[in-house]
Design a protein around this motif. Structure first.
Motif, PDB file in Angstrom:
ATOM      1  N   LYS A   1       0.838  -1.201   0.000  1.00 27.91           N
ATOM      2  CA  LYS A   1       0.000   0.000   0.000  1.00 27.91           C
ATOM      3  C   LYS A   1       0.876   1.255   0.000  1.00 27.91           C
ATOM      4  CE  LYS A   1      -3.520  -0.427   3.098  1.00 27.91           C
ATOM      5  NZ  LYS A   1      -4.111  -1.068   4.329  1.00 27.91           N
ATOM      6  N   GLY A   2       0.432   2.293  -0.743  1.00 26.24           N
ATOM      7  CA  GLY A   2       1.139   3.579  -0.730  1.00 26.24           C
ATOM      8  C   GLY A   2       2.407   3.572  -1.557  1.00 26.24           C
ATOM      9  N   THR A   3       2.555   2.571  -2.444  1.00 24.38           N
ATOM     10  CA  THR A   3       3.764   2.549  -3.287  1.00 24.38           C
ATOM     11  C   THR A   3       3.400   2.750  -4.762  1.00 24.38           C
ATOM     12  OG1 THR A   3       3.587   0.141  -3.536  1.00 24.38           O
ATOM     13  CG2 THR A   3       5.034   0.969  -1.771  1.00 24.38           C
ATOM     14  N   VAL A   4       4.427   3.184  -5.522  1.00 25.47           N
ATOM     15  CA  VAL A   4       4.279   3.395  -6.973  1.00 25.47           C
ATOM     16  C   VAL A   4       5.309   2.521  -7.675  1.00 25.47           C
ATOM     17  CG1 VAL A   4       3.394   5.753  -6.755  1.00 25.47           C
ATOM     18  CG2 VAL A   4       5.865   5.359  -6.880  1.00 25.47           C
ATOM     19  N   HIS A   5       5.302   2.558  -9.015  1.00 20.82           N
ATOM     20  CA  HIS A   5       6.208   1.708  -9.797  1.00 20.82           C
ATOM     21  C   HIS A   5       7.671   1.981  -9.442  1.00 20.82           C
ATOM     22  CE1 HIS A   5       6.682  -1.222 -12.873  1.00 20.82           C
ATOM     23  NE2 HIS A   5       7.313  -0.437 -13.720  1.00 20.82           N
ATOM     24  N   GLN A   6       7.977   3.263  -9.186  1.00 25.72           N
ATOM     25  CA  GLN A   6       9.361   3.639  -8.903  1.00 25.72           C
ATOM     26  C   GLN A   6       9.745   3.432  -7.441  1.00 25.72           C
ATOM     27  OE1 GLN A   6      11.464   4.235 -11.338  1.00 25.72           O
ATOM     28  NE2 GLN A   6       9.710   3.946 -12.707  1.00 25.72           N
ATOM     29  N   SER A   7       8.895   2.792  -6.652  1.00 28.99           N
ATOM     30  CA  SER A   7       9.254   2.544  -5.246  1.00 28.99           C
ATOM     31  C   SER A   7      10.295   1.437  -5.123  1.00 28.99           C
ATOM     32  CB  SER A   7       7.997   2.160  -4.456  1.00 28.99           C
ATOM     33  OG  SER A   7       7.054   3.224  -4.473  1.00 28.99           O
ATOM     34  N   PHE A   8      10.546   0.703  -6.242  1.00 28.39           N
ATOM     35  CA  PHE A   8      11.512  -0.403  -6.194  1.00 28.39           C
ATOM     36  C   PHE A   8      12.928   0.036  -6.605  1.00 28.39           C
ATOM     37  CE2 PHE A   8       8.445  -3.597  -5.123  1.00 28.39           C
ATOM     38  CZ  PHE A   8       7.263  -3.203  -5.731  1.00 28.39           C
TER      39      PHE A   8
ATOM     40  N   LYS B   1       0.131 -10.250   5.444  1.00 32.67           N
ATOM     41  CA  LYS B   1      -0.324  -9.903   6.796  1.00 32.67           C
ATOM     42  C   LYS B   1       0.557  -8.804   7.385  1.00 32.67           C
ATOM     43  CE  LYS B   1      -2.679 -14.184   8.075  1.00 32.67           C
ATOM     44  NZ  LYS B   1      -2.292 -15.051   6.888  1.00 32.67           N
ATOM     45  N   ASP B   2       0.183  -7.551   7.051  1.00 32.60           N
ATOM     46  CA  ASP B   2       0.849  -6.364   7.601  1.00 32.60           C
ATOM     47  C   ASP B   2      -0.054  -5.186   7.238  1.00 32.60           C
ATOM     48  OD1 ASP B   2       3.815  -5.210   8.442  1.00 32.60           O
ATOM     49  OD2 ASP B   2       2.702  -3.869   7.101  1.00 32.60           O
ATOM     50  N   HIS B   3      -0.054  -4.145   8.107  1.00 32.48           N
ATOM     51  CA  HIS B   3      -0.998  -3.049   7.832  1.00 32.48           C
ATOM     52  C   HIS B   3      -0.637  -2.282   6.565  1.00 32.48           C
ATOM     53  CE1 HIS B   3       2.186  -1.031  10.092  1.00 32.48           C
ATOM     54  NE2 HIS B   3       1.758   0.118   9.602  1.00 32.48           N
ATOM     55  N   ASN B   4       0.589  -2.453   6.049  1.00 36.20           N
ATOM     56  CA  ASN B   4       0.956  -1.795   4.783  1.00 36.20           C
ATOM     57  C   ASN B   4       0.863  -2.729   3.586  1.00 36.20           C
ATOM     58  OD1 ASN B   4       1.612   0.895   5.620  1.00 36.20           O
ATOM     59  ND2 ASN B   4       3.418   0.050   6.645  1.00 36.20           N
ATOM     60  N   LEU B   5       0.320  -3.923   3.804  1.00 35.02           N
ATOM     61  CA  LEU B   5       0.237  -4.896   2.701  1.00 35.02           C
ATOM     62  C   LEU B   5      -1.203  -5.303   2.423  1.00 35.02           C
ATOM     63  CD1 LEU B   5       3.179  -7.381   3.517  1.00 35.02           C
ATOM     64  CD2 LEU B   5       3.186  -5.445   1.911  1.00 35.02           C
ATOM     65  N   ILE B   6      -1.446  -5.684   1.175  1.00 37.67           N
ATOM     66  CA  ILE B   6      -2.723  -6.296   0.785  1.00 37.67           C
ATOM     67  C   ILE B   6      -2.401  -7.688   0.250  1.00 37.67           C
ATOM     68  CG2 ILE B   6      -4.697  -6.157  -0.807  1.00 37.67           C
ATOM     69  CD1 ILE B   6      -4.048  -3.127  -1.075  1.00 37.67           C
ATOM     70  N   PRO B   7      -3.050  -8.767   0.771  1.00 36.65           N
ATOM     71  CA  PRO B   7      -2.845 -10.084   0.155  1.00 36.65           C
ATOM     72  C   PRO B   7      -3.384 -10.025  -1.278  1.00 36.65           C
ATOM     73  CG  PRO B   7      -4.088 -10.248   2.230  1.00 36.65           C
ATOM     74  CD  PRO B   7      -4.014  -8.805   1.877  1.00 36.65           C
ATOM     75  N   GLY B   8      -2.637 -10.539  -2.256  1.00 44.35           N
ATOM     76  CA  GLY B   8      -3.119 -10.483  -3.651  1.00 44.35           C
ATOM     77  C   GLY B   8      -3.029  -9.062  -4.185  1.00 44.35           C
ATOM     78  N   THR B   9      -4.146  -8.584  -4.727  1.00 46.89           N
ATOM     79  CA  THR B   9      -4.103  -7.291  -5.410  1.00 46.89           C
ATOM     80  C   THR B   9      -5.251  -6.371  -4.998  1.00 46.89           C
ATOM     81  OG1 THR B   9      -4.139  -6.221  -7.584  1.00 46.89           O
ATOM     82  CG2 THR B   9      -5.453  -8.214  -7.340  1.00 46.89           C
ATOM     83  N   ASN B  10      -5.035  -5.067  -5.167  1.00 49.78           N
ATOM     84  CA  ASN B  10      -6.089  -4.068  -4.942  1.00 49.78           C
ATOM     85  C   ASN B  10      -6.873  -3.820  -6.226  1.00 49.78           C
ATOM     86  OD1 ASN B  10      -3.610  -3.024  -5.987  1.00 49.78           O
ATOM     87  ND2 ASN B  10      -4.515  -0.984  -5.876  1.00 49.78           N
ATOM     88  N   VAL B  11      -6.383  -4.372  -7.334  1.00 51.16           N
ATOM     89  CA  VAL B  11      -7.022  -4.114  -8.632  1.00 51.16           C
ATOM     90  C   VAL B  11      -8.311  -4.917  -8.726  1.00 51.16           C
ATOM     91  CG1 VAL B  11      -6.772  -4.508 -11.116  1.00 51.16           C
ATOM     92  CG2 VAL B  11      -4.859  -3.601  -9.786  1.00 51.16           C
ATOM     93  N   THR B  12      -9.399  -4.236  -9.118  1.00 53.30           N
ATOM     94  CA  THR B  12     -10.652  -4.996  -9.291  1.00 53.30           C
ATOM     95  C   THR B  12     -10.516  -5.755 -10.611  1.00 53.30           C
ATOM     96  OG1 THR B  12     -11.468  -2.977 -10.290  1.00 53.30           O
ATOM     97  CG2 THR B  12     -12.187  -3.430  -8.050  1.00 53.30           C
ATOM     98  N   GLU B  13     -10.399  -7.077 -10.508  1.00 57.18           N
ATOM     99  CA  GLU B  13     -10.072  -7.865 -11.695  1.00 57.18           C
ATOM    100  C   GLU B  13     -11.301  -8.147 -12.534  1.00 57.18           C
ATOM    101  OE1 GLU B  13      -7.812 -10.213  -8.521  1.00 57.18           O
ATOM    102  OE2 GLU B  13      -7.346 -11.235 -10.415  1.00 57.18           O
ATOM    103  N   ILE B  14     -11.081  -8.249 -13.824  1.00 57.02           N
ATOM    104  CA  ILE B  14     -12.162  -8.697 -14.716  1.00 57.02           C
ATOM    105  C   ILE B  14     -12.299 -10.197 -14.464  1.00 57.02           C
ATOM    106  CG2 ILE B  14     -12.255  -7.051 -16.599  1.00 57.02           C
ATOM    107  CD1 ILE B  14      -9.886  -8.339 -17.877  1.00 57.02           C
ATOM    108  N   SER B  15     -13.467 -10.730 -14.604  1.00 62.62           N
ATOM    109  CA  SER B  15     -13.651 -12.154 -14.227  1.00 62.62           C
ATOM    110  C   SER B  15     -12.824 -13.041 -15.170  1.00 62.62           C
ATOM    111  CB  SER B  15     -15.139 -12.503 -14.379  1.00 62.62           C
ATOM    112  OG  SER B  15     -15.499 -12.227 -15.725  1.00 62.62           O
TER     113      SER B  15
END
Ligand SMILES: CCN(CC)CCN(C[C@]12C[C@](c3ccc(C(F)(F)F)cc3)(C1)C2)C(=O)Cn1c(SCc2ccc(F)cc2)nc(=O)c2c1C=CC2
Length: 402
Positions: free
Chosen positions: A323-330, A388-402
């Motif tokens: 959470k809170g990161t962009v492509h250039q965060s790496f 499992k961390d308050h700055n992480l999301i398991p999987g993705t935040n993107v609403t996936e197409i089925s």
């Protein structure tokens, strides 16, 4: 509130128990040769010289080409902004012999080059890995260089001409390859698909070179660095090899896993899946860890990652989003500008860059321990693999197409 003046900018030092050494290797001198920056556990020394983050100004020219801005002006701006940064490692530090270390091959993103992911590579080396960050010659790097055999000098001018580049090896002429942008009307997939195949081959070639170095064979490093490569004899655990990469380098991870089963697992940082052939998804067998930023991903890209999930090895396919990161965060740029420049150029997300890279590094170490069978304490971070961390999301935040 951290002080906002620029003196606290810099690439964060690694946190692991080992001091980190860093040395560049190119063999052979041609464009078909291998070129990588090696990070390795080294003997601690307090006054060691540190390597330059941007090794020479050709890379600034290439960055300007990639960003489609004027070379002359941006070279001065880049030099002013980034020219003095060093990598927190010992240039050509003495290798620290301590059993055999697992190996990671790292593949950079589109428009990047071998030195831009040092916060990740130095952390892995400090935790007891040997890391080779390859520089790709597929024209996807902002810039790279190699050498030509100098044509035989005609007898008449005996005196050797003034050497253009003092450390350039004998009788070789340096040549630069810059970023190749898409031509108007050119379709992107054929180019990127060809490049991802070359990139995978270059990762395999770098691994083959490390295997030769590990055998103690005397290697002729074209760059003539002050590092004795024979000290790396028997330093690598060749049953414990992983491949890792960012964005285009993430697609390279998948392609390399497919081509060489010596890579036991892969870690793809904000992978860009577009360059991959459709049929590759059923061919990859090894464990893969997708570590995504919150802002870069989109449904089509995620659905390609999910195709790698459906196969039988889905237990070993993991995905988390920071959470809170962009492509250039790496890449390292995220540490090297103040907050407002960083936010405007999308080099920083909302999350503190150090917190973001720590989560990425610790989750990666836990995954590498699990799938390379290391007997370290990286399993303390297993919960991060599950998001499992308050700055992480398991999987993705993107609403996936089925
Ligand atoms: C207009 C250019 N246009 C080209 C297609 C899109 C440019 N772009 C977004 C950018 C890179 C950006 C960047 C860098 C560096 C400064 C600086 F000022 F700090 F130097 C500024 C601004 C401009 C953020 C990307 O390509 C994103 N991206 C990347 S960025 C990897 C990279 C490159 C150069 C670096 F120095 C550090 C990291 N790697 C990939 O594999 C893929 C993508 C997209 C799909 C696949």
């Amino acid at each position: 509130m951290g002080n906002s003046c620029s003196n606290n900018l810099g690439i964060p030092p690694a946190k692991g128990p080992n001091a980190v050494g860093c040395s560049d290797f190119m063999m052979d001198h041609t464009v078909e040769g291998t070129f990588f920056r090696l990070y390795y556990p080294c003997v601690a020394s307090d006054n060691a010289e540190k390597p330059d983050w941007i090794p020479c100004k050709g890379y600034f020219y290439g960055l300007a080409d990639f960003l489609k801005i004027n070379r002359g002006l941006s070279e001065k701006i880049f030099n002013y902004l980034f020219g003095s940064f060093k990598i927190p490692a010992a240039l050509n530090g003495s290798y620290k012999q301590n059993g055999k270390y697992p190996v990671v091959i790292f593949s950079h993103g589109l428009g990047a080059f071998r030195t831009l992911y040092s916060a990740i590579c130095t952390e892995l080396a400090s935790q007891g890995f040997i890391v080779a960050s390859v520089e790709h010659r597929d024209e996807s790097a902002s810039a790279t260089y190699f050498y030509h055999q100098k044509p035989q000098e005609p007898e008449k001018d005996k005196a050797s001409p003034l050497k253009p580049n003092p450390e350039a090896p004998e009788n070789l002429v340096e040549e630069w390859m810059y970023y190749r942008s898409l031509k108007p009307g050119e379709s992107e997939f054929p180019l990127r698909n060809k490049q991802v195949k070359q990139r995978a081959d270059e990762c395999i070639k770098a691994l083959d070179t490390l295997i030769q170095i590990n055998s103690g064979k005397t290697m002729e490093n074209v760059l003539q660095t002050e590092f004795d490569w024979t000290t790396l004899e028997n330093s690598m655990d060749l049953c414990r090899i992983a491949v890792m990469g960012h964005s285009f380098g993430g697609a390279t991870v998948i392609e390399a896993l497919c081509k060489d089963v010596n890579f036991k697992c892969g870690i793809a940082l904000d992978a860009w899946m577009f360059p991959l052939d459709e049929e590759i998804y059923v061919r990859v067998k090894q464990p893969i860890f997708f570590i995504n930023s919150e802002k870069f991903q989109w449904a089509g890209n995620i659905s390609r990652m999910r195709k790698l999930d459906s196969s039988s090895t889905s237990m070993q396919r993991k995905m988390i989003t920071i959470k809170g990161t962009v492509h250039q965060s790496f890449p390292d740029f995220t540490f090297l500008t103040g907050n407002w420049i960083g936010k405007i150029l999308k080099l920083k997300g909302e999350l503190d860059p150090q917190v973001g890279i720590d989560l990425c590094n610790r989750a990666s170490l836990a995954f590498l321990q699990r799938h390379l069978g290391l007997d370290k304490d990286f399993n303390q971070w297993d919960h991060l693999i599950e998001g499992k961390d308050h700055n992480l999301i398991p999987g993705t935040n993107v609403t996936e197409i089925s």
